[in-house]
Scaffold this motif. Structure first.
Motif, PDB file in Angstrom:
ATOM      1  N   TYR A   3      -9.469  33.160  77.289  1.00 19.93           N
ATOM      2  CA  TYR A   3      -9.200  32.944  78.572  1.00 19.93           C
ATOM      3  C   TYR A   3      -7.048  32.235  78.070  1.00 19.93           C
ATOM      4  CZ  TYR A   3      -8.147  30.179  83.240  1.00 19.93           C
ATOM      5  OH  TYR A   3      -7.698  29.061  84.339  1.00 19.93           O
ATOM      6  N   ALA A   4      -6.812  31.229  77.789  1.00 17.77           N
ATOM      7  CA  ALA A   4      -5.803  30.575  77.486  1.00 17.77           C
ATOM      8  C   ALA A   4      -4.693  31.508  77.196  1.00 17.77           C
ATOM      9  CB  ALA A   4      -5.741  29.727  76.653  1.00 17.77           C
ATOM     10  N   THR A   5      -4.711  32.334  77.107  1.00 18.53           N
ATOM     11  CA  THR A   5      -4.030  33.427  75.877  1.00 18.53           C
ATOM     12  C   THR A   5      -4.120  35.853  76.953  1.00 18.53           C
ATOM     13  OG1 THR A   5      -5.392  34.377  74.240  1.00 18.53           O
ATOM     14  CG2 THR A   5      -3.831  32.613  73.840  1.00 18.53           C
ATOM     15  N   GLY A   6      -5.309  35.794  76.981  1.00 18.64           N
ATOM     16  CA  GLY A   6      -5.813  36.879  77.355  1.00 18.64           C
ATOM     17  C   GLY A   6      -5.254  37.772  76.550  1.00 18.64           C
ATOM     18  N   ILE A   7      -5.871  37.335  75.586  1.00 19.99           N
ATOM     19  CA  ILE A   7      -5.758  38.595  74.528  1.00 19.99           C
ATOM     20  C   ILE A   7      -7.009  38.943  74.147  1.00 19.99           C
ATOM     21  CG2 ILE A   7      -4.275  37.332  73.222  1.00 19.99           C
ATOM     22  CD1 ILE A   7      -6.518  36.253  71.015  1.00 19.99           C
ATOM     23  N   ARG A   8      -7.359  41.163  73.662  1.00 22.56           N
ATOM     24  CA  ARG A   8      -8.287  41.313  73.709  1.00 22.56           C
ATOM     25  C   ARG A   8      -9.009  40.583  72.491  1.00 22.56           C
ATOM     26  NH1 ARG A   8      -3.824  44.732  73.215  1.00 22.56           N
ATOM     27  NH2 ARG A   8      -3.404  46.437  74.946  1.00 22.56           N
ATOM     28  N   THR A  11      -5.423  53.152  65.432  1.00 21.36           N
ATOM     29  CA  THR A  11      -6.641  52.992  64.584  1.00 21.36           C
ATOM     30  C   THR A  11      -7.473  54.212  64.080  1.00 21.36           C
ATOM     31  OG1 THR A  11      -7.966  52.020  66.352  1.00 21.36           O
ATOM     32  CG2 THR A  11      -5.970  50.779  65.372  1.00 21.36           C
ATOM     33  N   PRO A  12      -8.338  54.293  63.214  1.00 17.74           N
ATOM     34  CA  PRO A  12      -9.767  55.670  62.968  1.00 17.74           C
ATOM     35  C   PRO A  12     -10.090  55.790  64.347  1.00 17.74           C
ATOM     36  CG  PRO A  12      -9.617  53.500  61.254  1.00 17.74           C
ATOM     37  CD  PRO A  12      -8.469  53.367  62.132  1.00 17.74           C
ATOM     38  N   HIS A  13     -10.465  54.647  65.115  1.00 21.43           N
ATOM     39  CA  HIS A  13     -11.219  54.469  66.147  1.00 21.43           C
ATOM     40  C   HIS A  13     -10.867  55.614  67.294  1.00 21.43           C
ATOM     41  CE1 HIS A  13     -14.391  54.190  69.701  1.00 21.43           C
ATOM     42  NE2 HIS A  13     -13.011  53.670  70.344  1.00 21.43           N
ATOM     43  N   LEU A  44      -0.212  39.686  78.099  1.00 19.75           N
ATOM     44  CA  LEU A  44      -1.387  41.084  77.492  1.00 19.75           C
ATOM     45  C   LEU A  44      -0.873  41.651  76.371  1.00 19.75           C
ATOM     46  CD1 LEU A  44      -2.269  41.596  81.330  1.00 19.75           C
ATOM     47  CD2 LEU A  44      -3.141  40.016  79.204  1.00 19.75           C
ATOM     48  N   GLY A  45       0.364  42.650  76.060  1.00 18.63           N
ATOM     49  CA  GLY A  45       0.734  43.346  75.102  1.00 18.63           C
ATOM     50  C   GLY A  45       0.786  44.841  76.110  1.00 18.63           C
ATOM     51  N   HIS A  46       0.481  44.733  77.528  1.00 21.96           N
ATOM     52  CA  HIS A  46       1.016  46.493  77.624  1.00 21.96           C
ATOM     53  C   HIS A  46       1.828  47.065  77.823  1.00 21.96           C
ATOM     54  CE1 HIS A  46      -2.517  44.595  81.409  1.00 21.96           C
ATOM     55  NE2 HIS A  46      -3.362  45.084  80.183  1.00 21.96           N
ATOM     56  N   ALA A  47       1.682  48.755  77.461  1.00 23.74           N
ATOM     57  CA  ALA A  47       2.487  49.666  77.464  1.00 23.74           C
ATOM     58  C   ALA A  47       3.077  49.837  78.596  1.00 23.74           C
ATOM     59  CB  ALA A  47       2.020  50.384  76.033  1.00 23.74           C
ATOM     60  N   SER A  48       2.952  50.262  79.455  1.00 26.05           N
ATOM     61  CA  SER A  48       3.498  50.178  80.681  1.00 26.05           C
ATOM     62  C   SER A  48       3.393  49.223  81.290  1.00 26.05           C
ATOM     63  CB  SER A  48       2.290  51.076  81.134  1.00 26.05           C
ATOM     64  OG  SER A  48       3.272  51.842  82.904  1.00 26.05           O
ATOM     65  N   LEU A  49       4.178  48.998  82.707  1.00 30.91           N
ATOM     66  CA  LEU A  49       3.790  47.654  83.791  1.00 30.91           C
ATOM     67  C   LEU A  49       3.025  48.484  84.928  1.00 30.91           C
ATOM     68  CD1 LEU A  49       5.178  45.611  84.852  1.00 30.91           C
ATOM     69  CD2 LEU A  49       6.948  46.545  85.883  1.00 30.91           C
ATOM     70  N   ARG A  58       0.159  34.652  66.853  1.00 26.63           N
ATOM     71  CA  ARG A  58       1.102  36.573  66.536  1.00 26.63           C
ATOM     72  C   ARG A  58      -0.199  36.796  66.587  1.00 26.63           C
ATOM     73  NH1 ARG A  58       3.159  35.176  61.832  1.00 26.63           N
ATOM     74  NH2 ARG A  58       1.542  35.873  61.050  1.00 26.63           N
ATOM     75  N   VAL A  59       0.157  37.758  66.913  1.00 27.47           N
ATOM     76  CA  VAL A  59      -0.900  39.037  67.671  1.00 27.47           C
ATOM     77  C   VAL A  59      -0.340  40.556  67.470  1.00 27.47           C
ATOM     78  CG1 VAL A  59      -2.508  39.572  69.363  1.00 27.47           C
ATOM     79  CG2 VAL A  59      -2.015  37.049  69.237  1.00 27.47           C
ATOM     80  N   MET A  60      -1.796  41.009  66.143  1.00 27.69           N
ATOM     81  CA  MET A  60      -0.955  42.302  66.687  1.00 27.69           C
ATOM     82  C   MET A  60      -1.978  43.214  67.147  1.00 27.69           C
ATOM     83  SD  MET A  60       0.305  44.231  63.776  1.00 27.69           S
ATOM     84  CE  MET A  60       0.792  43.133  62.555  1.00 27.69           C
ATOM     85  N   GLY A  61      -1.775  43.789  68.236  1.00 27.21           N
ATOM     86  CA  GLY A  61      -1.996  44.328  69.114  1.00 27.21           C
ATOM     87  C   GLY A  61      -2.413  46.476  69.388  1.00 27.21           C
ATOM     88  N   LYS A  62      -2.527  46.752  70.013  1.00 25.79           N
ATOM     89  CA  LYS A  62      -2.345  48.152  69.797  1.00 25.79           C
ATOM     90  C   LYS A  62      -1.299  48.673  69.063  1.00 25.79           C
ATOM     91  CE  LYS A  62      -6.130  49.418  73.843  1.00 25.79           C
ATOM     92  NZ  LYS A  62      -6.322  50.538  74.777  1.00 25.79           N
TER      93      LYS A  62
END
Length: 318
Positions: free
Chosen positions: A164-169, A38-40, A288-293, A189-193
């Motif tokens: 609260y139900a999903t934990g999405i950002r 992302t630009p940020h 959560l869409g974490h890249a690393s465990l 359907r969530v678009m993450g990092k």
């Protein structure tokens, strides 16, 4: 390899020598087009790298190939003397290591000085999380504001239920479109990092709140040109992150003894409650869409801390 002599990173590298500005421009294009950040995020990476290059310039380095490990360590030491937090220093060191690895991989430098650059380990603090009772209090508080059937009230209940139900950002929530919602299967359907897409389930209470919002609330706020955004602001456009943060803080202020937190605190809460309820770590990582465990593992510390606290309070020989 030849480079176009344009200055890189926009304003970020404008005060750097031409050789540094040129390579920073190439790195910006790599981050934006090849890594699709992302630009940020791109600007954050460029800012960290530009800071290192300014320090190297002050040390007398005029091209990237002359920047060695000693210069990088001097830059980190300078960060420490200026009172930068360990987390900030660790993040900046990582950004520079990624940059020098890219520069070496693309043939811009003969050796990679960042490969052996250490950085202070950041102190990992336990993120705050609501108790199950406090989470119910938060949702009840929101429901109380929706008793009059106002579209904003219905939206707010749906927003908090989904968080609260999903934990999405919060950014992922604000980016949701109506078509991202599958109410039959109760998944989003969530678009993450990094533009990585994932599917996240949600429960019956969240589905009911979404149904009320879509049937009675959203049509009242939608204006021509509102587009497909799932959640709308008071002016009919896509809701912004600031409005969601304000909502979370305001409703939590109505819950007795609840810690003050923003939407990310609800993400922590969802992860903690999933693990305490028996979900395995890799499932929570995927949700959560974490890249690393390793990022997900901090929530096991939250649960362990609560377990020890309960033990000390309850056991006569604790």
């Amino acid at each position: 390899m030849s480079e176009q002599p344009e200055r890189g990173g926009g304003e970020v590298g404008d005060d750097l020598p031409e050789a540094f500005a040129r390579v920073l421009g190439a790195y910006e294009r790599h981050l934006a087009s090849e890594r699709d950040l992302t630009p940020h995020t791109v600007r954050a990476y460029l800012g960290d790298v530009a800071g290192m290059l300014r320090h190297a310039t002050a040390l007398g380095h005029a091209d990237l190939d002359s920047v060695d490990l000693r210069a990088l360590r001097s830059w980190l030491a300078n960060q420490q003397t200026r009172g930068k937090a360990r987390t900030t220093m660790a993040r900046r060191a990582t950004a520079v290591r990624v940059f020098t690895a890219w520069a070496h991989r693309t043939g811009r430098i003969a050796t990679d000085p960042g490969a052996t650059l250490g950085s202070p380990k950041a102190h990992r603090t336990l993120p705050p999380a609501l108790s199950a009772e406090q989470a119910r209090g938060l949702l009840d508080a929101a429901a109380g504001h929706a008793d009059d059937g106002s579209p904003v009230g219905l939206r707010d209940v749906a927003v908090l239920e989904v968080l609260y139900a999903t934990g999405i950002r919060v950014g992922e929530l604000c980016g949701l479109d109506v078509d991202d919602l599958d109410r039959e299967r109760r998944v989003l359907r969530v678009m993450g990092k990094g533009r990585k897409e994932r599917t996240v389930p949600y429960g019956v209470p969240a589905d009911r709140a979404l149904g009320r919002w879509l049937e009675r609330g959203r049509p009242q706020l939608a204006v021509p040109g509102a587009g497909a955004a799932l959640f709308l602001g008071v002016r009919g456009g896509r809701v912004d992150q600031r409005a969601v943060r304000t909502l979370v803080h305001a409703r939590l202020a109505e819950v007795p003894h609840a810690p003050d937190m923003g939407p990310h605190g609800l993400r922590h809460t969802a992860a903690t409650h999933l693990l305490e309820g028996g979900a395995d770590l890799r499932t929570v990582q995927e949700l959560l869409g974490h890249a690393s465990l390793a990022t997900t593992q901090i929530y096991t510390h939250v649960s362990s801390d609560r377990l020890r606290s309960a033990y000390r309070l309850a056991h006569p020989r604790a």
